[in-house]
Design a protein around this motif. Sequence first.
Motif: not given
Length: 122
Positions: A29-30, A33, A36
């Motif tokens: 998830k990190k 992010e 992104r």
Amino acid sequence: ARLAETEEEANRTEGKLRERLASTAESDKKDLEELRGELQSAKVAAADKVKRLRARAAEEEEEANETENELRERLATKKTSDAKAEEDLQQQLEEANRTIQELQSRLDEQRADAKSAEAKLS
């Protein structure tokens, strides 16, 4: 008893796997992010570059148009100048031809006078 140990070991293993999965999911998830954010930064940078390139292309096109217009004006001026020079030369040629005709007429008159004087002397 053995079944209870196996079940307990299976539960510990399942717990460890769940922890690893949760940790990996959090890490993914990190990373996602971060990716992104990098993608957004790259998009902004690309948009800025496109904007600069378009502005530069517009400036170069304007400069090319100005140069083309300047060259057209210079060509028109040169054509006008050449036409005027040709007209002047034509006038000079006509004047020179008239002068030649006048001189030829005088020469013919002088020859005729010389023949007449020669005839009178004979």
